[in-house]
Design an enzyme around this catalytic site. Structure first.
Site, PDB file in Angstrom:
ATOM      1  N   ILE A 102       3.631  -4.789  -6.791  1.00 27.79           N
ATOM      2  CA  ILE A 102       4.654  -6.545  -6.261  1.00 27.79           C
ATOM      3  C   ILE A 102       4.269  -6.158  -4.469  1.00 27.79           C
ATOM      4  O   ILE A 102       5.233  -4.976  -4.277  1.00 27.79           O
ATOM      5  CB  ILE A 102       5.636  -6.915  -6.627  1.00 27.79           C
ATOM      6  CG1 ILE A 102       5.659  -7.296  -7.902  1.00 27.79           C
ATOM      7  CG2 ILE A 102       5.387  -8.412  -6.009  1.00 27.79           C
ATOM      8  CD1 ILE A 102       6.197  -7.698  -8.942  1.00 27.79           C
ATOM      9  N   HIS A 103       3.156  -6.670  -3.343  1.00 25.81           N
ATOM     10  CA  HIS A 103       3.001  -6.280  -2.981  1.00 25.81           C
ATOM     11  C   HIS A 103       2.302  -7.940  -2.230  1.00 25.81           C
ATOM     12  O   HIS A 103       2.921  -8.694  -2.504  1.00 25.81           O
ATOM     13  CB  HIS A 103       2.025  -5.129  -2.294  1.00 25.81           C
ATOM     14  CG  HIS A 103       0.768  -4.956  -2.400  1.00 25.81           C
ATOM     15  ND1 HIS A 103       0.488  -5.210  -1.678  1.00 25.81           N
ATOM     16  CD2 HIS A 103       0.331  -5.549  -3.683  1.00 25.81           C
ATOM     17  CE1 HIS A 103      -1.123  -5.754  -2.397  1.00 25.81           C
ATOM     18  NE2 HIS A 103      -0.563  -5.098  -3.491  1.00 25.81           N
ATOM     19  N   GLY A 104       2.578  -7.369  -0.073  1.00 26.15           N
ATOM     20  CA  GLY A 104       2.027  -8.366   0.182  1.00 26.15           C
ATOM     21  C   GLY A 104       0.639  -9.124  -0.713  1.00 26.15           C
ATOM     22  O   GLY A 104       1.291 -10.536  -0.853  1.00 26.15           O
TER      23      GLY A 104
END
Lengths: 160, 134
Positions: free
Chosen positions: A13-15
């Site tokens: 889960i990132h940008g």
């Protein structure tokens, strides 16, 4: 099952995943499938922090993920599944979970990877897992962000 | 299509656009206008007008309320021009612009900006992790 998106992303889960894909897919829950991360409280807290407000999070080892999915636990939800590499998905398929499409996003570089695109790097073991997923009838695409066109990942892999 | 214009003291706007593109891919309808140290309000307005002259619909994010880039555009609004201007721009506001056009919802830039400003320590301390094993 109400799986609305399945993604391979080395950063979990990132940008892109939190802000872009979750919004685009209108996901109500993100499920991270990873045996190691599921045992690591620091990693889990980090994932929770990165999960957008109002979206639920599950961080599960493969077997628990399969059991929950097969029991229909998320049938009323809009589930977006993320794993770092193809192997967890192959294990889920072997345990009876059905995926229509898996989108390959980021797979990071290491000493033992070769480059398929500038953001997708695979090991021999990854290639084997992708081939088995392909043989099991799962469609594999490569699409970094929603505005990109989805390419046929197995074509890219064979050319790479 | 709505265009987004980022304006700033120095290269903040240019680099903010690059950071947004690193996350969300190329953004053809986001533009950056830096105010350079040698430039005054008139130079800056000339650059702004040259950019927006062909736009049907656009919104402006400025770095700082009270700074020259924001002041220049505020003055145009006071002179009667129809320009939407937000100050205190940040990456969550740019993401809100991209996402709202992607999914076709009305953007709420201020809520997006405010929701993303947190003390991480407080959030972690309040964290109940009862749902992440479900």
């Amino acid at each position: 099952m109400s799986i609305i998106g399945v993604r391979i992303d080395g950063r979990l889960i990132h940008g892109q995943v939190a802000n872009l894909w979750t919004t685009k897919l209108n996901a109500s829950r993100i499920m991270v499938v990873d045996d190691d991360v599921a045992k690591n409280d620091i990693e889990k807290s980090g994932l929770k922090l990165a999960t957008p407000a109002g979206v639920k999070l599950s961080v599960l080892p493969v077997e628990k993920a399969a059991a929950n999915l097969l029991a229909g636990k998320y049938d009323t939800q809009r589930l977006f599944i993320v794993a770092k590499r193809p192997q967890p998905y192959l294990e889920l398929v072997k345990l009876g979970v059905k995926f229509e499409t898996i989108n390959v996003g980021n797979m990071s570089q290491s000493d033992v990877t070769r480059s398929i695109t500038h953001s997708i790097n695979v090991t021999d073991d990854d290639v084997k897992a992708f081939e088995e997923l392909d043989a099991a009838g799962v469609k594999l695409t490569a699409q970094m962000v929603p505005s990109d066109t989805a390419s046929d990942f197995m074509n890219l892999l064979r050319k790479g | 299509m709505t265009e987004l214009v980022l304006i700033s003291h120095g290269s903040f706007s240019v680099e903010l656009l690059k950071s947004a593109e690193m996350i969300m891919g190329p953004q053809d309808n986001i533009h950056a206008i830096p105010l350079l140290p040698s430039e005054g309000q008139e130079d800056f307005l000339a650059k702004f007008d040259a950019l927006v002259k062909d736009f049907d619909d656009y919104v402006v994010f400025a770095d700082l309320l009270g700074g020259t880039p924001a002041n220049t555009i505020s003055k145009q609004i006071m002179l009667g021009r129809d320009i939407q201007l937000y100050t205190g721009m940040n990456l969550p506001m740019v993401i809100e612009f991209v996402n709202s056009s992607l999914v076709g919802t009305d953007p709420d830039y201020i809520t997006a900006a405010q929701n993303a400003i947190v003390n991480v320590n407080d959030v972690l301390a309040a964290d109940d992790d009862d749902e992440d094993d479900e």
